[in-house]
Design a protein around this motif. Sequence first.
Motif, mmCIF file in Angstrom:
data_model
loop_
_atom_site.group_PDB
_atom_site.id
_atom_site.type_symbol
_atom_site.label_atom_id
_atom_site.label_comp_id
_atom_site.label_asym_id
_atom_site.label_seq_id
_atom_site.Cartn_x
_atom_site.Cartn_y
_atom_site.Cartn_z
ATOM 1 N N ASP A 1 -1.421 -5.528 13.024
ATOM 2 C CA ASP A 1 -0.262 -4.670 12.755
ATOM 3 C C ASP A 1 0.500 -5.154 11.522
ATOM 4 O O ASP A 1 0.898 -4.351 10.673
ATOM 5 N N ALA A 2 0.695 -6.465 11.420
ATOM 6 C CA ALA A 2 1.424 -7.024 10.273
ATOM 7 C C ALA A 2 0.647 -6.783 8.975
ATOM 8 O O ALA A 2 1.220 -6.408 7.950
ATOM 9 N N PHE A 3 -0.660 -6.982 9.021
ATOM 10 C CA PHE A 3 -1.515 -6.793 7.840
ATOM 11 C C PHE A 3 -1.485 -5.329 7.402
ATOM 12 O O PHE A 3 -1.328 -5.026 6.217
ATOM 13 N N ASP A 4 -1.595 -4.424 8.385
ATOM 14 C CA ASP A 4 -1.661 -2.996 8.081
ATOM 15 C C ASP A 4 -0.413 -2.488 7.356
ATOM 16 O O ASP A 4 -0.491 -1.576 6.539
ATOM 17 N N ILE A 5 0.736 -3.087 7.640
ATOM 18 C CA ILE A 5 1.966 -2.663 6.969
ATOM 19 C C ILE A 5 1.833 -2.822 5.456
ATOM 20 O O ILE A 5 2.340 -2.012 4.687
ATOM 21 N N PHE A 6 1.125 -3.870 5.019
ATOM 22 C CA PHE A 6 0.996 -4.156 3.589
ATOM 23 C C PHE A 6 -0.311 -3.643 2.991
ATOM 24 O O PHE A 6 -0.541 -3.800 1.800
ATOM 25 N N ASP A 7 -1.145 -3.036 3.827
ATOM 26 C CA ASP A 7 -2.418 -2.484 3.363
ATOM 27 C C ASP A 7 -2.157 -1.059 2.879
ATOM 28 O O ASP A 7 -2.468 -0.083 3.547
ATOM 29 N N HIS A 8 -1.578 -0.970 1.670
ATOM 30 C CA HIS A 8 -1.105 0.326 1.165
ATOM 31 C C HIS A 8 -2.239 1.324 0.914
ATOM 32 O O HIS A 8 -2.019 2.523 0.965
ATOM 33 N N GLU A 9 -3.421 0.827 0.636
ATOM 34 C CA GLU A 9 -4.566 1.713 0.377
ATOM 35 C C GLU A 9 -5.348 2.026 1.656
ATOM 36 O O GLU A 9 -6.318 2.770 1.611
ATOM 37 N N SER A 10 -4.946 1.421 2.769
ATOM 38 C CA SER A 10 -5.668 1.547 4.045
ATOM 39 C C SER A 10 -7.151 1.216 3.887
ATOM 40 O O SER A 10 -8.017 1.912 4.408
ATOM 41 N N ASN A 11 -7.434 0.165 3.124
ATOM 42 C CA ASN A 11 -8.823 -0.235 2.911
ATOM 43 C C ASN A 11 -9.091 -1.671 3.358
ATOM 44 O O ASN A 11 -10.011 -2.324 2.900
ATOM 45 N N LYS A 12 -8.240 -2.154 4.283
ATOM 46 C CA LYS A 12 -8.390 -3.487 4.862
ATOM 47 C C LYS A 12 -8.293 -4.605 3.818
ATOM 48 O O LYS A 12 -8.956 -5.638 3.924
ATOM 49 N N THR A 13 -7.472 -4.377 2.779
ATOM 50 C CA THR A 13 -7.158 -5.440 1.819
ATOM 51 C C THR A 13 -5.659 -5.379 1.533
ATOM 52 O O THR A 13 -5.038 -4.310 1.639
ATOM 53 N N VAL A 14 -5.099 -6.544 1.194
ATOM 54 C CA VAL A 14 -3.699 -6.581 0.741
ATOM 55 C C VAL A 14 -3.623 -7.432 -0.520
ATOM 56 O O VAL A 14 -4.473 -8.302 -0.742
ATOM 57 N N ASP A 15 -2.597 -7.183 -1.293
ATOM 58 C CA ASP A 15 -2.335 -7.968 -2.487
ATOM 59 C C ASP A 15 -2.112 -9.418 -2.061
ATOM 60 O O ASP A 15 -1.393 -9.684 -1.096
ATOM 61 N N VAL A 16 -2.717 -10.346 -2.776
ATOM 62 C CA VAL A 16 -2.618 -11.764 -2.446
ATOM 63 C C VAL A 16 -1.162 -12.217 -2.383
ATOM 64 O O VAL A 16 -0.801 -13.094 -1.594
ATOM 65 N N ARG A 17 -0.281 -11.575 -3.176
ATOM 66 C CA ARG A 17 1.142 -11.967 -3.205
ATOM 67 C C ARG A 17 1.882 -11.573 -1.939
ATOM 68 O O ARG A 17 2.988 -12.035 -1.694
ATOM 69 N N GLU A 18 1.284 -10.721 -1.116
ATOM 70 C CA GLU A 18 1.917 -10.286 0.136
ATOM 71 C C GLU A 18 1.612 -11.224 1.303
ATOM 72 O O GLU A 18 2.251 -11.145 2.342
ATOM 73 N N ILE A 19 0.625 -12.098 1.140
ATOM 74 C CA ILE A 19 0.182 -12.937 2.265
ATOM 75 C C ILE A 19 1.319 -13.795 2.808
ATOM 76 O O ILE A 19 1.501 -13.922 4.018
ATOM 77 N N GLY A 20 2.124 -14.385 1.934
ATOM 78 C CA GLY A 20 3.247 -15.210 2.389
ATOM 79 C C GLY A 20 4.198 -14.426 3.269
ATOM 80 O O GLY A 20 4.648 -14.917 4.315
ATOM 81 N N THR A 21 4.489 -13.199 2.869
ATOM 82 C CA THR A 21 5.380 -12.342 3.655
ATOM 83 C C THR A 21 4.760 -12.025 5.015
ATOM 84 O O THR A 21 5.441 -12.069 6.043
ATOM 85 N N ILE A 22 3.473 -11.717 5.023
ATOM 86 C CA ILE A 22 2.781 -11.396 6.278
ATOM 87 C C ILE A 22 2.797 -12.611 7.206
ATOM 88 O O ILE A 22 3.143 -12.507 8.384
ATOM 89 N N VAL A 23 2.447 -13.778 6.662
ATOM 90 C CA VAL A 23 2.396 -15.010 7.457
ATOM 91 C C VAL A 23 3.777 -15.294 8.047
ATOM 92 O O VAL A 23 3.920 -15.604 9.231
ATOM 93 N N ARG A 24 4.819 -15.162 7.223
ATOM 94 C CA ARG A 24 6.177 -15.458 7.706
ATOM 95 C C ARG A 24 6.648 -14.414 8.714
ATOM 96 O O ARG A 24 7.384 -14.746 9.637
#
Length: 164
Positions: free
Chosen positions: A23-46
């Motif tokens: 669920d947390a990953f999907d919020i940042f998966d703007h293209e809905s292609n199961k990838t997120v920008d590397v710069r978003e990982i810190g936000t997701i982890v936190r």
Amino acid sequence: MADPGEKDSAESMLAETEKKITDAFDIFDHESNKTVDVREIGTIVRSLGCCPSEGELHDMLAEIEEEEPTGYIRFEKFLPMMTNILMERRYKPAPEDQLLRAFEVLDQDKKGSLTQEEISKYVSEEGEPFTQEELDEFLTAAVDPDRGVVLYKDYVSLMAVEDT
């Protein structure tokens, strides 16, 4: 032999953990292609209740980044790593009393608050320095608008995450 109820409990905890991560990953998966920008990982982890240092976050990224860095992190690599971190309860935030003691050490005059200048000095000169963006974000959240200082006892109780 293990109690079958224990196995079900562990499996449901694992499933719950994986759902939280998804669920947390999907919020940042703007293209809905199961990838997120590397710069978003810190936000997701936190957002998942983990507070790694920048160095620890860098190590996490090194573990899951593609051989040829693309600037994106794939869900299939992120999920197993993040599941292990959550299941092992790594990078837990500091408890409230520990945060309070840290602020009290900085408050040498024992006035119960720190000025924006004091905070800026400490977080740019000590330990792992904040970026200007992190400092601005912290001050926006922590400064008492009426007095222009950080009343850290109030702020610590907002910051502390109860261990569940």
